[in-house]
Structures are given as C-alpha cells and as structure tokens.
Design an enzyme around this catalytic site. Structure first.
Site, PDB file in Angstrom:
ATOM      1  N   GLY A  65      -6.489   6.055  -8.570  1.00  0.00           N
ATOM      2  CA  GLY A  65      -6.018   7.067  -8.300  1.00  0.00           C
ATOM      3  C   GLY A  65      -5.158   6.772  -7.723  1.00  0.00           C
ATOM      4  O   GLY A  65      -4.135   5.531  -7.116  1.00  0.00           O
ATOM      5  N   GLN A 121       2.545   7.811  -2.267  1.00  0.00           N
ATOM      6  CA  GLN A 121       3.079   6.798  -3.026  1.00  0.00           C
ATOM      7  C   GLN A 121       3.528   6.783  -3.792  1.00  0.00           C
ATOM      8  O   GLN A 121       4.025   5.141  -4.326  1.00  0.00           O
ATOM      9  CB  GLN A 121       1.317   6.365  -3.397  1.00  0.00           C
ATOM     10  CG  GLN A 121       0.614   5.947  -2.317  1.00  0.00           C
ATOM     11  CD  GLN A 121      -1.033   6.004  -3.264  1.00  0.00           C
ATOM     12  OE1 GLN A 121      -2.017   6.587  -3.817  1.00  0.00           O
ATOM     13  NE2 GLN A 121      -1.116   4.219  -3.448  1.00  0.00           N
ATOM     14  N   CYS A 167      -6.191  -0.391  -2.897  1.00  0.00           N
ATOM     15  CA  CYS A 167      -4.378   0.589  -3.062  1.00  0.00           C
ATOM     16  C   CYS A 167      -3.902  -0.022  -3.532  1.00  0.00           C
ATOM     17  O   CYS A 167      -3.273  -1.008  -3.496  1.00  0.00           O
ATOM     18  CB  CYS A 167      -4.461   0.910  -1.048  1.00  0.00           C
ATOM     19  SG  CYS A 167      -3.462   2.204  -1.639  1.00  0.00           S
ATOM     20  N   LEU A 168      -3.152   0.702  -4.044  1.00  0.00           N
ATOM     21  CA  LEU A 168      -1.601  -0.129  -4.925  1.00  0.00           C
ATOM     22  C   LEU A 168      -1.282   0.301  -4.284  1.00  0.00           C
ATOM     23  O   LEU A 168       0.202  -0.155  -5.153  1.00  0.00           O
ATOM     24  CB  LEU A 168      -1.490   1.666  -6.744  1.00  0.00           C
ATOM     25  CG  LEU A 168      -2.623   1.184  -7.501  1.00  0.00           C
ATOM     26  CD1 LEU A 168      -2.501   2.903  -8.543  1.00  0.00           C
ATOM     27  CD2 LEU A 168      -3.249   0.193  -7.697  1.00  0.00           C
ATOM     28  N   HIS A 188     -10.377   8.125  -0.297  1.00  0.00           N
ATOM     29  CA  HIS A 188      -8.903   6.828   0.068  1.00  0.00           C
ATOM     30  C   HIS A 188      -8.400   8.132  -0.295  1.00  0.00           C
ATOM     31  O   HIS A 188      -6.778   8.383   0.927  1.00  0.00           O
ATOM     32  CB  HIS A 188      -9.130   6.010  -0.561  1.00  0.00           C
ATOM     33  CG  HIS A 188      -8.367   4.751  -1.538  1.00  0.00           C
ATOM     34  ND1 HIS A 188      -8.485   3.657  -0.723  1.00  0.00           N
ATOM     35  CD2 HIS A 188      -7.002   5.530  -1.080  1.00  0.00           C
ATOM     36  CE1 HIS A 188      -7.596   3.227  -1.131  1.00  0.00           C
ATOM     37  NE2 HIS A 188      -6.331   4.050  -1.388  1.00  0.00           N
ATOM     38  N   GLU A 189      -8.114   8.639  -1.358  1.00  0.00           N
ATOM     39  CA  GLU A 189      -7.052  10.004  -1.929  1.00  0.00           C
ATOM     40  C   GLU A 189      -6.562  10.519  -0.396  1.00  0.00           C
ATOM     41  O   GLU A 189      -5.403  10.914  -1.292  1.00  0.00           O
ATOM     42  CB  GLU A 189      -6.599  10.197  -3.266  1.00  0.00           C
ATOM     43  CG  GLU A 189      -7.025   9.513  -4.296  1.00  0.00           C
ATOM     44  CD  GLU A 189      -6.137   7.611  -4.325  1.00  0.00           C
ATOM     45  OE1 GLU A 189      -5.441   7.916  -3.696  1.00  0.00           O
ATOM     46  OE2 GLU A 189      -6.930   6.309  -4.495  1.00  0.00           O
ATOM     47  N   HIS A 232      -4.196   9.891   2.164  1.00  0.00           N
ATOM     48  CA  HIS A 232      -2.954   9.249   2.228  1.00  0.00           C
ATOM     49  C   HIS A 232      -2.179  10.591   2.426  1.00  0.00           C
ATOM     50  O   HIS A 232      -0.750  10.418   2.682  1.00  0.00           O
ATOM     51  CB  HIS A 232      -2.985   8.879   0.594  1.00  0.00           C
ATOM     52  CG  HIS A 232      -3.027   7.237   0.079  1.00  0.00           C
ATOM     53  ND1 HIS A 232      -1.826   6.579   0.695  1.00  0.00           N
ATOM     54  CD2 HIS A 232      -3.700   7.011  -0.979  1.00  0.00           C
ATOM     55  CE1 HIS A 232      -2.200   5.568  -0.135  1.00  0.00           C
ATOM     56  NE2 HIS A 232      -3.719   5.794  -0.699  1.00  0.00           N
TER      57      HIS A 232
HETATM   58 ZN    ZN Z   1      -4.199   4.048  -1.798  1.00  0.00          ZN
END
Ligand code: ZN
Length: 157
Positions: free
Chosen positions: A46, A51, A88-89, A130-131, A134
């Site tokens: 995701g 991000q 998380c990226l 999670h997304e 953000h």
């Molecule tokens: Zn994330």
C-alpha cells in the site's frame, strides 16, 4: 510512468492532513500510475499520496489480489480485532505490533470517480486502516505496542 521518491518518517509532509479530490485530471491519473509503480518497485502492499509528497486523499493498495485505487476513502464499518506485525515504506526495515479491526468496509471513488464500496478482512483490512491514516497525517508507529524491530528482506535477483 515514473518512480516517485518515498518520503521517510520525520518528513513534515507525513504529518499533514490531505485535501479531498474533486475531479479526475491527467495530473491525478499520472500520480496514481506513479504511485502503483513506486509501490510495486518497493515491494509494498500500500502507498498513500503523502508518502510521495502529495497532500491529496488518494491511496493505492495491492495485497496480492490485484490493484485497488481509492480516492477520498472513508471507513464506514469495522469489526473484530487482529494483532500483528505492521511496517511502512516510510520507515524501511522496521516493523511493530499493531492491533487493527479484522474487518472493515470502506467507501471511496474509483479512478472513474464512481462511488464504490469494498470489504476487507485480515491483511486487506489492516492495509486499508494503515493507508487511510496517512491521509490524516498519522503513522502506524503511534499505535505500536512494544518496541519496533528490524526486518530484513531477501535481496531480489
Ligand atoms: Zn505507511
């Protein structure tokens, strides 16, 4: 399409709320295409627009069942509970235990700006939660119980 630079935790853009999207434009379509490419390149499941430094309410997800693009998403139902490792990226190489609903239903606009609903359990439910966080400037690390731990990934050929 092009890869975008993934912002790392500590970057102020990850702490801001995103603006709702009112119309599909060529620029937005390019952003979505780039977000998918960037997510796949990073082996993520995701990615949210902040991000990659864009404060718009759009996320892309693929937990292995195909690509999902969600514009202006909101969770309208959730139930149950799951606790598991989450990463998380924007915080590469780290993971921590987070408790999430085991089921969520979300409403969003798809790439044709048509309203759509999706139900997810387990990893998809976790990923949606999670997304979406953000988009309001939150990271999963706010919800981690216990210490973060290091994750090592296999190098790809
Ligand atoms: Zn994330």
């Amino acid at each position: 399409m092009a890869l975008r630079q993934i912002r790392i935790q500590g970057d102020p853009v990850l702490e801001k709320s995103c603006r709702a999207i009112t119309e599909m434009t060529p620029k937005l379509q390019t952003l979505i295409d780039d977000m998918f490419e960037t997510m796949y390149e990073a082996n993520g499941v995701g990615l949210a627009a902040p991000q990659v430094g864009i404060l718009k309410r759009v996320v892309v997800i693929d937990v292995g069942d195909g690509p999902i693009c969600m514009i202006n998403p909101e969770i309208i139902e959730s139930s149950g509970e799951q606790t598991g490792d989450e990463g998380c990226l924007s915080l590469p190489g780290k993971a921590g235990q987070v408790t999430r609903p085991n089921y969520v239903k979300a409403r969003f606009l798809d790439e044709d700006m048509e309203e759509y609903e999706i139900e997810g359990t387990e990893l998809l439910a976790r990923c949606i939660c999670h997304e979406l966080e953000h988009l309001d400037g939150h990271m999963y690390t706010e919800k981690v119980v216990g210490p973060l731990h290091d994750v090592t990934y296999e190098e790809e050929d």
